[in-house]
Design a protein around this motif. Structure first.
Motif, PDB file in Angstrom:
ATOM      1  N   UNK A 140      -4.621  10.341  11.543  1.00 13.76           N
ATOM      2  CA  UNK A 140      -4.645  10.019  10.123  1.00 13.76           C
ATOM      3  C   UNK A 140      -5.768   9.023   9.822  1.00 13.76           C
TER       4      UNK A 140
ATOM      5  N   UNK B 125      -6.512   6.169   6.772  1.00 15.81           N
ATOM      6  CA  UNK B 125      -6.029   5.451   5.597  1.00 15.81           C
ATOM      7  C   UNK B 125      -7.115   4.487   5.126  1.00 15.81           C
TER       8      UNK B 125
ATOM      9  N   UNK C 268      -7.166   0.710   2.903  1.00 14.33           N
ATOM     10  CA  UNK C 268      -6.303  -0.348   2.400  1.00 14.33           C
ATOM     11  C   UNK C 268      -7.151  -1.311   1.585  1.00 14.33           C
TER      12      UNK C 268
ATOM     13  N   UNK D 272      -2.933  -3.989  -1.722  1.00 13.03           N
ATOM     14  CA  UNK D 272      -2.427  -2.637  -1.927  1.00 13.03           C
ATOM     15  C   UNK D 272      -1.905  -2.083  -0.605  1.00 13.03           C
ATOM     16  N   UNK D 273      -1.113  -1.072  -0.727  1.00 11.71           N
ATOM     17  CA  UNK D 273      -0.616  -0.416   0.476  1.00 11.71           C
ATOM     18  C   UNK D 273      -1.664   0.513   1.053  1.00 11.71           C
ATOM     19  N   UNK D 274      -1.310   1.113   2.146  1.00 14.37           N
ATOM     20  CA  UNK D 274      -2.200   2.079   2.788  1.00 14.37           C
ATOM     21  C   UNK D 274      -2.181   3.387   2.014  1.00 14.37           C
TER      22      UNK D 274
ATOM     23  N   UNK E  31      -3.377   7.360   2.146  1.00 13.90           N
ATOM     24  CA  UNK E  31      -3.788   8.388   3.089  1.00 13.90           C
ATOM     25  C   UNK E  31      -4.989   9.151   2.550  1.00 13.90           C
TER      26      UNK E  31
ATOM     27  N   UNK F 207      -8.320   2.361   8.220  1.00  7.25           N
ATOM     28  CA  UNK F 207      -7.521   2.416   9.435  1.00  7.25           C
ATOM     29  C   UNK F 207      -7.337   3.854   9.878  1.00  7.25           C
TER      30      UNK F 207
ATOM     31  N   UNK G  75       3.700   5.729  13.959  1.00  4.36           N
ATOM     32  CA  UNK G  75       2.248   5.831  13.991  1.00  4.36           C
ATOM     33  C   UNK G  75       1.656   4.618  14.704  1.00  4.36           C
TER      34      UNK G  75
ATOM     35  N   UNK H  67      -1.738   2.446  15.110  1.00  5.10           N
ATOM     36  CA  UNK H  67      -2.928   2.173  14.314  1.00  5.10           C
ATOM     37  C   UNK H  67      -4.042   1.549  15.140  1.00  5.10           C
TER      38      UNK H  67
ATOM     39  N   UNK I 106     -13.981  -2.610   8.486  1.00  2.95           N
ATOM     40  CA  UNK I 106     -14.162  -3.228   7.160  1.00  2.95           C
ATOM     41  C   UNK I 106     -15.506  -2.785   6.612  1.00  2.95           C
TER      42      UNK I 106
END
Lengths: 115, 114
Positions: A33, A35, A37, A41-43, A45, A90, A104, A106, A111
């Protein structure tokens, strides 16, 4: 096992440039996956893959592309970088454990700043 | 639309107390709910998974409850320590196969003071 590794750790891009974020896992996981971020905020997809040669879009795929030619690698390509793509990215991997679900794993993140 | 809500305000507690974090969701029927810990500048780390037919799950000082009627999960850390300070994310998995994906909440920051 190194787990999930990502390169580079940091990168600054100019608007319109392109780059590839690398992700490798050594756990023989089928599922991988990407993601992003943003602060507070949340991750979200971007793309995911259920095996070599199979990829699918997530919630926020615009401006990105992926490929999965091997089980281990899942690179994320940014074409024509825009300031809105400034974020922390991520990569994660998982395996299907039946009734046990799938946690999952990670990577440490990349960055990215687009100026 | 699907929505996952975690308290956006940081939770401040004293060492030794029990921390309780909340995850509420709407328009969702998750088969699994997961909790992750994220430290600043690092990727999330898996903590616990609970299935829709389970009410409670424990792991050492951690406890998760899952109420599908209330559409809520509670995450407890007992005898909290300063090292527990981090952001905690809940994630919902609607599928019951390897093809499903996780939807994450924004996370709640926990600060444990000595």
């Amino acid at each position: 096992n190194a787990g999930v590794t990502q390169t580079p750790k940091f990168r600054i891009l100019k608007i319109g440039q392109s780059m590839t974020l690398q992700c490798t896992q050594d756990m023989n996981h089928n599922y991988m996956y990407w993601y992003r971020q943003d602060p507070g905020m949340g991750l979200k997809l971007i793309y995911y893959s259920v095996g070599a040669g199979i990829t699918d879009k997530g919630e926020v795929p615009n401006g990105y592309n992926v490929s999965r030619s091997t089980t281990e690698d899942f690179p994320l390509r940014l074409e024509l970088a825009a300031p809105s793509q400034t974020s922390v990215y991520f990569c994660a991997s998982s395996y299907w454990a039946g009734e046990l679900g799938k946690e999952q794993f990670f990577g440490p993140g990349t960055r990215l700043t687009v100026l | 639309s699907q929505k996952i809500e975690q308290n956006s305000e940081a939770l401040n507690i004293q060492e030794g107390k029990t921390a309780t974090l909340t995850c509420n969701y709407t328009n969702y029927s998750p088969a699994y709910l997961q909790w992750y810990r994220q430290d600043p500048g690092r990727g999330p780390v898996f903590l616990l998974l609970i299935r829709e037919n389970e009410k409670e799950k424990r792991k050492e000082r951690l406890k998760v409850t899952f109420d599908t009627t209330l559409k809520q999960s509670l995450f407890h850390i007992t005898a909290s320590q300063p090292a527990d300070s981090a952001t905690y994310l809940c994630a919902l998995d609607s599928g019951n196969s390897g093809y499903s994906t996780l939807t994450f909440g924004k996370g709640t920051m926990l600060l444990v003071s000595p």
